[in-house]
Design an enzyme around this catalytic site. Sequence first.
Site, PDB file in Angstrom:
ATOM      1  N   LYS A 179      55.377  37.667  34.443  1.00 52.09           N
ATOM      2  CA  LYS A 179      54.029  37.096  34.398  1.00 52.09           C
ATOM      3  C   LYS A 179      53.061  38.046  33.674  1.00 52.09           C
ATOM      4  O   LYS A 179      52.243  37.624  32.860  1.00 52.09           O
ATOM      5  CB  LYS A 179      53.552  36.806  35.825  1.00 52.09           C
ATOM      6  N   LYS A 247      41.762  41.980  35.820  1.00 52.47           N
ATOM      7  CA  LYS A 247      42.665  42.512  36.859  1.00 52.47           C
ATOM      8  C   LYS A 247      44.095  42.607  36.323  1.00 52.47           C
ATOM      9  O   LYS A 247      44.783  43.607  36.507  1.00 52.47           O
ATOM     10  CB  LYS A 247      42.586  41.580  38.081  1.00 52.47           C
TER      11      LYS A 247
HETATM   12  P1  NAP Z   1      40.157  31.961  42.803  1.00 53.37           P
HETATM   13  O1  NAP Z   1      39.717  30.624  42.399  1.00 53.37           O
HETATM   14  O2  NAP Z   1      39.198  33.096  42.701  1.00 53.37           O
HETATM   15  O3  NAP Z   1      40.688  31.862  44.311  1.00 53.37           O
HETATM   16  C1  NAP Z   1      41.076  33.005  44.994  1.00 53.37           C
HETATM   17  C2  NAP Z   1      41.543  32.623  46.378  1.00 53.37           C
HETATM   18  O4  NAP Z   1      41.933  33.809  47.065  1.00 53.37           O
HETATM   19  C3  NAP Z   1      40.465  31.965  47.244  1.00 53.37           C
HETATM   20  O5  NAP Z   1      41.066  31.043  48.110  1.00 53.37           O
HETATM   21  C4  NAP Z   1      39.920  33.167  48.035  1.00 53.37           C
HETATM   22  O6  NAP Z   1      39.310  32.833  49.255  1.00 53.37           O
HETATM   23  C5  NAP Z   1      41.210  33.915  48.297  1.00 53.37           C
HETATM   24  N1  NAP Z   1      40.995  35.335  48.605  1.00 53.37           N
HETATM   25  C6  NAP Z   1      40.603  36.312  47.743  1.00 53.37           C
HETATM   26  N2  NAP Z   1      40.539  37.506  48.386  1.00 53.37           N
HETATM   27  C7  NAP Z   1      40.926  37.265  49.657  1.00 53.37           C
HETATM   28  C8  NAP Z   1      41.066  38.092  50.791  1.00 53.37           C
HETATM   29  N3  NAP Z   1      40.819  39.419  50.743  1.00 53.37           N
HETATM   30  N4  NAP Z   1      41.452  37.522  51.953  1.00 53.37           N
HETATM   31  C9  NAP Z   1      41.705  36.195  52.013  1.00 53.37           C
HETATM   32  N5  NAP Z   1      41.599  35.351  50.968  1.00 53.37           N
HETATM   33  C10 NAP Z   1      41.204  35.882  49.802  1.00 53.37           C
HETATM   34  O7  NAP Z   1      41.455  32.431  41.982  1.00 53.37           O
HETATM   35  P2  NAP Z   1      42.564  31.525  41.258  1.00 53.37           P
HETATM   36  O8  NAP Z   1      42.112  31.249  39.874  1.00 53.37           O
HETATM   37  O9  NAP Z   1      42.944  30.411  42.162  1.00 53.37           O
HETATM   38  O10 NAP Z   1      43.741  32.601  41.124  1.00 53.37           O
HETATM   39  C11 NAP Z   1      44.608  32.915  42.218  1.00 53.37           C
HETATM   40  C12 NAP Z   1      45.731  33.799  41.692  1.00 53.37           C
HETATM   41  O11 NAP Z   1      46.469  33.096  40.683  1.00 53.37           O
HETATM   42  C13 NAP Z   1      45.268  35.115  41.037  1.00 53.37           C
HETATM   43  O12 NAP Z   1      46.191  36.133  41.305  1.00 53.37           O
HETATM   44  C14 NAP Z   1      45.262  34.754  39.544  1.00 53.37           C
HETATM   45  O13 NAP Z   1      45.403  35.902  38.725  1.00 53.37           O
HETATM   46  C15 NAP Z   1      46.459  33.832  39.465  1.00 53.37           C
HETATM   47  N6  NAP Z   1      46.439  32.831  38.380  1.00 53.37           N
HETATM   48  C16 NAP Z   1      45.301  32.160  38.057  1.00 53.37           C
HETATM   49  C17 NAP Z   1      45.330  31.214  37.035  1.00 53.37           C
HETATM   50  C18 NAP Z   1      44.110  30.453  36.612  1.00 53.37           C
HETATM   51  O14 NAP Z   1      44.137  29.879  35.508  1.00 53.37           O
HETATM   52  N7  NAP Z   1      43.048  30.383  37.396  1.00 53.37           N
HETATM   53  C19 NAP Z   1      46.523  30.944  36.360  1.00 53.37           C
HETATM   54  C20 NAP Z   1      47.683  31.626  36.747  1.00 53.37           C
HETATM   55  C21 NAP Z   1      47.635  32.576  37.755  1.00 53.37           C
HETATM   56  P3  NAP Z   1      37.752  32.378  49.301  1.00 53.37           P
HETATM   57  O15 NAP Z   1      37.742  30.927  48.960  1.00 53.37           O
HETATM   58  O16 NAP Z   1      37.327  32.695  50.675  1.00 53.37           O
HETATM   59  O17 NAP Z   1      37.026  33.222  48.265  1.00 53.37           O
END
Ligand code: NAP
Length: 295
Positions: A179, A247
Amino acid sequence: MARMTLSTKPRVGFLGLGTMGAPMAANLARAGFPLVVWNRTAAKMEPLLKLGAKAGRSPAHVASEVEAVVTMVSRPDDVEQVVLGADGVIEGIQPRAVLIDMSTVSPATSRKLAGAVTTKRAEFLDAPVVGSKGPAAEGTLVILVGGLPQTLKRCEPILRAIGKTVIHAGNVGMGCALKLATNLMLGHLMAGLSEAVVLAKRCGVDPELLLKVIEGSTFPSPWYRSKGGTMLKGDFSPHFALKLMRKDFELMKQVAQELALRLPVTEVVRQLFAEAEATGKGDLDYSVIFEHLQT
Ligand code: NAP
């Protein structure tokens, strides 16, 4: 000893209902997997509850009720908190259950989580995804898996409800390594597209022509049209937040240091993402580096 297989439609726990986690969990619910969900900000559980999911009280509580737990949170520290912290997954996970971490973290974090889970006689897969908000909603993500083949086989029905392609990269941590290599390319592409559009525009060339040239070239991709299109409209609403891409570049740097690798171009791109984030653009889409280059 033959391993117990998961039930045909095992009860699944889903922790982290952000941009990616919410549509992924919704696809599991629609595919008929009984779901128990938890999110730090509880309000984000509502749409899943409407699809029939049960609300968990904590990661430990969710883990105690399911055969497989999926985590989809932001950073290595966050996954560690959800799994190893107070009321974390590790306190509730059942013997022979599987923790599937789908967040993008470092291979070292995956190995640490796997070690902890093994002490509870449970199993672990790192299974980060390629594809953003759209593919997450459509169930067309590409899933990169690290872990034992037999564990992957047991979890395949769950992963197939979330993604169209499942690739076994190797042992624990290798899903995350693959990844990071993929996002390294994606970050470079974004930096390259942004700089190319800036150059074309400043020379007075219509950037639309640049997209046409790419489409007729030997390196076309729908990605250029989709990202180039929103970039030219000035639409930086987040599909993949700049702070998360930054990140990932910090994780690449960490891996490069651990393995004494030379990644000089990646280091420059990392600095570009870091600079743009420092100007307060972290919550916008990572394509916002295009705007940053023009300031
Ligand atoms: P996001 O929208 O910022 O959501 C993050 C999630 O993690 C939220 O549910 C948040 O809870 C939770 N969270 C963060 N810190 C936490 C903690 N300390 N304790 C408990 N819950 C916590 O991020 P995302 O875009 O969905 O991405 C999630 C992961 O997938 C990341 O590792 C990212 O790099 C990866 N990813 C993202 C994409 C993309 O296009 N977005 C594509 C591939 C991979 P709250 O709702 O309470 O904030």
